[in-house]
Design a protein around this motif. Structure first.
Motif, PDB file in Angstrom:
ATOM      1  N   ARG A  75       0.840  -1.194   0.000  1.00 32.31           N
ATOM      2  CA  ARG A  75       0.000   0.000   0.000  1.00 32.31           C
ATOM      3  C   ARG A  75       0.879   1.249   0.000  1.00 32.31           C
ATOM      4  O   ARG A  75       1.972   1.263   0.536  1.00 32.31           O
ATOM      5  CB  ARG A  75      -0.911  -0.002   1.217  1.00 32.31           C
ATOM      6  N   TRP A  76       0.355   2.332  -0.593  1.00 35.04           N
ATOM      7  CA  TRP A  76       1.039   3.616  -0.528  1.00 35.04           C
ATOM      8  C   TRP A  76       0.977   4.109   0.917  1.00 35.04           C
ATOM      9  O   TRP A  76       0.002   3.880   1.613  1.00 35.04           O
ATOM     10  CB  TRP A  76       0.362   4.643  -1.446  1.00 35.04           C
ATOM     11  N   PRO A  77       1.991   4.839   1.388  1.00 34.95           N
ATOM     12  CA  PRO A  77       1.995   5.271   2.792  1.00 34.95           C
ATOM     13  C   PRO A  77       1.113   6.487   3.074  1.00 34.95           C
ATOM     14  O   PRO A  77       1.193   7.055   4.146  1.00 34.95           O
ATOM     15  CB  PRO A  77       3.471   5.591   3.049  1.00 34.95           C
ATOM     16  N   TRP A  78       0.269   6.911   2.164  1.00 37.39           N
ATOM     17  CA  TRP A  78      -0.606   8.056   2.386  1.00 37.39           C
ATOM     18  C   TRP A  78      -2.015   7.711   1.924  1.00 37.39           C
ATOM     19  O   TRP A  78      -2.232   6.801   1.128  1.00 37.39           O
ATOM     20  CB  TRP A  78      -0.112   9.292   1.625  1.00 37.39           C
ATOM     21  N   GLY A  79      -2.950   8.439   2.435  1.00 43.69           N
ATOM     22  CA  GLY A  79      -4.346   8.267   2.027  1.00 43.69           C
ATOM     23  C   GLY A  79      -4.863   6.866   2.292  1.00 43.69           C
ATOM     24  O   GLY A  79      -4.573   6.245   3.312  1.00 43.69           O
ATOM     25  N   ASP A  80      -5.636   6.342   1.345  1.00 42.57           N
ATOM     26  CA  ASP A  80      -6.198   5.003   1.511  1.00 42.57           C
ATOM     27  C   ASP A  80      -5.238   3.906   1.057  1.00 42.57           C
ATOM     28  O   ASP A  80      -5.563   2.728   1.124  1.00 42.57           O
ATOM     29  CB  ASP A  80      -7.527   4.896   0.767  1.00 42.57           C
ATOM     30  N   GLY A  81      -4.064   4.280   0.546  1.00 42.64           N
ATOM     31  CA  GLY A  81      -3.061   3.307   0.142  1.00 42.64           C
ATOM     32  C   GLY A  81      -3.209   2.823  -1.281  1.00 42.64           C
ATOM     33  O   GLY A  81      -2.369   2.096  -1.788  1.00 42.64           O
ATOM     34  N   ASN A  82      -4.263   3.238  -1.968  1.00 41.99           N
ATOM     35  CA  ASN A  82      -4.508   2.783  -3.326  1.00 41.99           C
ATOM     36  C   ASN A  82      -4.271   3.887  -4.359  1.00 41.99           C
ATOM     37  O   ASN A  82      -4.112   3.600  -5.524  1.00 41.99           O
ATOM     38  CB  ASN A  82      -5.941   2.253  -3.456  1.00 41.99           C
ATOM     39  N   HIS A  83      -4.260   5.139  -3.908  1.00 45.47           N
ATOM     40  CA  HIS A  83      -4.058   6.273  -4.817  1.00 45.47           C
ATOM     41  C   HIS A  83      -2.612   6.745  -4.732  1.00 45.47           C
ATOM     42  O   HIS A  83      -2.076   6.896  -3.641  1.00 45.47           O
ATOM     43  CB  HIS A  83      -4.979   7.435  -4.440  1.00 45.47           C
ATOM     44  N   SER A  84      -1.984   6.998  -5.879  1.00 47.18           N
ATOM     45  CA  SER A  84      -0.623   7.512  -5.868  1.00 47.18           C
ATOM     46  C   SER A  84      -0.617   8.942  -5.341  1.00 47.18           C
ATOM     47  O   SER A  84      -1.662   9.554  -5.161  1.00 47.18           O
ATOM     48  CB  SER A  84      -0.014   7.454  -7.276  1.00 47.18           C
ATOM     49  N   LEU A  85       0.561   9.484  -5.097  1.00 54.69           N
ATOM     50  CA  LEU A  85       0.670  10.814  -4.511  1.00 54.69           C
ATOM     51  C   LEU A  85       0.060  11.875  -5.428  1.00 54.69           C
ATOM     52  O   LEU A  85      -0.579  12.811  -4.970  1.00 54.69           O
ATOM     53  CB  LEU A  85       2.135  11.142  -4.217  1.00 54.69           C
ATOM     54  N   PHE A  86       0.227  11.752  -6.721  1.00 55.30           N
ATOM     55  CA  PHE A  86      -0.295  12.721  -7.676  1.00 55.30           C
ATOM     56  C   PHE A  86      -1.480  12.145  -8.448  1.00 55.30           C
ATOM     57  O   PHE A  86      -1.627  12.372  -9.643  1.00 55.30           O
ATOM     58  CB  PHE A  86       0.808  13.155  -8.647  1.00 55.30           C
ATOM     59  N   HIS A  87      -2.336  11.428  -7.776  1.00 58.54           N
ATOM     60  CA  HIS A  87      -3.475  10.774  -8.417  1.00 58.54           C
ATOM     61  C   HIS A  87      -4.484  11.803  -8.917  1.00 58.54           C
ATOM     62  O   HIS A  87      -4.798  12.771  -8.234  1.00 58.54           O
ATOM     63  CB  HIS A  87      -4.162   9.828  -7.433  1.00 58.54           C
ATOM     64  N   ASN A  88      -4.982  11.583 -10.111  1.00 61.24           N
ATOM     65  CA  ASN A  88      -6.015  12.422 -10.704  1.00 61.24           C
ATOM     66  C   ASN A  88      -7.149  11.491 -11.117  1.00 61.24           C
ATOM     67  O   ASN A  88      -6.988  10.670 -12.018  1.00 61.24           O
ATOM     68  CB  ASN A  88      -5.452  13.176 -11.914  1.00 61.24           C
ATOM     69  N   ALA A  89      -8.288  11.622 -10.478  1.00 62.38           N
ATOM     70  CA  ALA A  89      -9.401  10.701 -10.725  1.00 62.38           C
ATOM     71  C   ALA A  89      -9.917  10.784 -12.152  1.00 62.38           C
ATOM     72  O   ALA A  89     -10.510   9.842 -12.663  1.00 62.38           O
ATOM     73  CB  ALA A  89     -10.534  10.995  -9.746  1.00 62.38           C
ATOM     74  N   HIS A  90      -9.674  11.896 -12.817  1.00 61.10           N
ATOM     75  CA  HIS A  90     -10.174  12.072 -14.185  1.00 61.10           C
ATOM     76  C   HIS A  90      -9.321  11.318 -15.207  1.00 61.10           C
ATOM     77  O   HIS A  90      -9.833  10.840 -16.211  1.00 61.10           O
ATOM     78  CB  HIS A  90     -10.215  13.558 -14.537  1.00 61.10           C
ATOM     79  N   THR A  91      -8.011  11.190 -14.950  1.00 63.16           N
ATOM     80  CA  THR A  91      -7.131  10.580 -15.947  1.00 63.16           C
ATOM     81  C   THR A  91      -6.463   9.287 -15.504  1.00 63.16           C
ATOM     82  O   THR A  91      -6.058   8.498 -16.354  1.00 63.16           O
ATOM     83  CB  THR A  91      -6.020  11.562 -16.356  1.00 63.16           C
ATOM     84  N   ASN A  92      -6.296   9.074 -14.198  1.00 63.37           N
ATOM     85  CA  ASN A  92      -5.585   7.890 -13.715  1.00 63.37           C
ATOM     86  C   ASN A  92      -6.559   6.813 -13.255  1.00 63.37           C
ATOM     87  O   ASN A  92      -7.456   7.079 -12.465  1.00 63.37           O
ATOM     88  CB  ASN A  92      -4.661   8.256 -12.551  1.00 63.37           C
ATOM     89  N   ALA A  93      -6.335   5.614 -13.739  1.00 64.82           N
ATOM     90  CA  ALA A  93      -7.188   4.487 -13.336  1.00 64.82           C
ATOM     91  C   ALA A  93      -6.583   3.790 -12.128  1.00 64.82           C
ATOM     92  O   ALA A  93      -5.373   3.802 -11.917  1.00 64.82           O
ATOM     93  CB  ALA A  93      -7.321   3.500 -14.485  1.00 64.82           C
ATOM     94  N   LEU A  94      -7.438   3.188 -11.350  1.00 68.13           N
ATOM     95  CA  LEU A  94      -7.013   2.337 -10.239  1.00 68.13           C
ATOM     96  C   LEU A  94      -6.915   0.908 -10.759  1.00 68.13           C
ATOM     97  O   LEU A  94      -7.316   0.625 -11.895  1.00 68.13           O
ATOM     98  CB  LEU A  94      -8.026   2.439  -9.102  1.00 68.13           C
ATOM     99  N   PRO A  95      -6.397  -0.043  -9.989  1.00 68.32           N
ATOM    100  CA  PRO A  95      -6.286  -1.415 -10.489  1.00 68.32           C
ATOM    101  C   PRO A  95      -7.616  -2.035 -10.914  1.00 68.32           C
ATOM    102  O   PRO A  95      -7.643  -2.906 -11.787  1.00 68.32           O
ATOM    103  CB  PRO A  95      -5.691  -2.174  -9.295  1.00 68.32           C
TER     104      PRO A  95
END
Length: 103
Positions: A75-95
């Motif tokens: 898991r990522w050490p920030w947030g919910d562990g699934n979003h990268s540090l520079f996550h953009n919900a409009h352009t970046n997909a999750l697994p």
């Protein structure tokens, strides 16, 4: 021949015959005649391109769950562990696919 090119030609011709006198004046005139209008045209072009792009609703492409992409071994050490540090919900997909956004 345009007015700008005539003025530029005269300034450059004067600068070449005058030696070192007026060097700062030459660059000041060139800045006002060429650089400022050039930057203004580039800014206007960028603004028009952004407006044109914003007018089209592209949406997200279809999600394909390739096994070699979006691998999460820990898991990522920030947030919910699934979003990268520079996550953009409009352009970046999750697994498991794109997030639902309220755009």
């Amino acid at each position: 021949m345009s007015v700008v090119s005539m003025a530029t030609r005269q300034v450059l011709a004067a600068a070449s015959h005058g030696g070192q006198e007026g060097g700062a004046r030459t660059w000041k005139i060139l800045s006002f005649v060429l650089a400022i209008p050039g930057v203004t045209v580039c800014m206007a072009n960028c603004y028009l391109k952004i407006q044109e792009h914003a007018a089209h609703d592209h949406g997200n492409p279809d999600f394909v769950a390739y096994s070699h992409l979006r691998i999460r071994t820990k898991r990522w050490p920030w947030g919910d562990g699934n979003h990268s540090l520079f996550h953009n919900a409009h352009t970046n997909a999750l697994p498991d696919g794109y997030e639902e956004s309220s755009h």
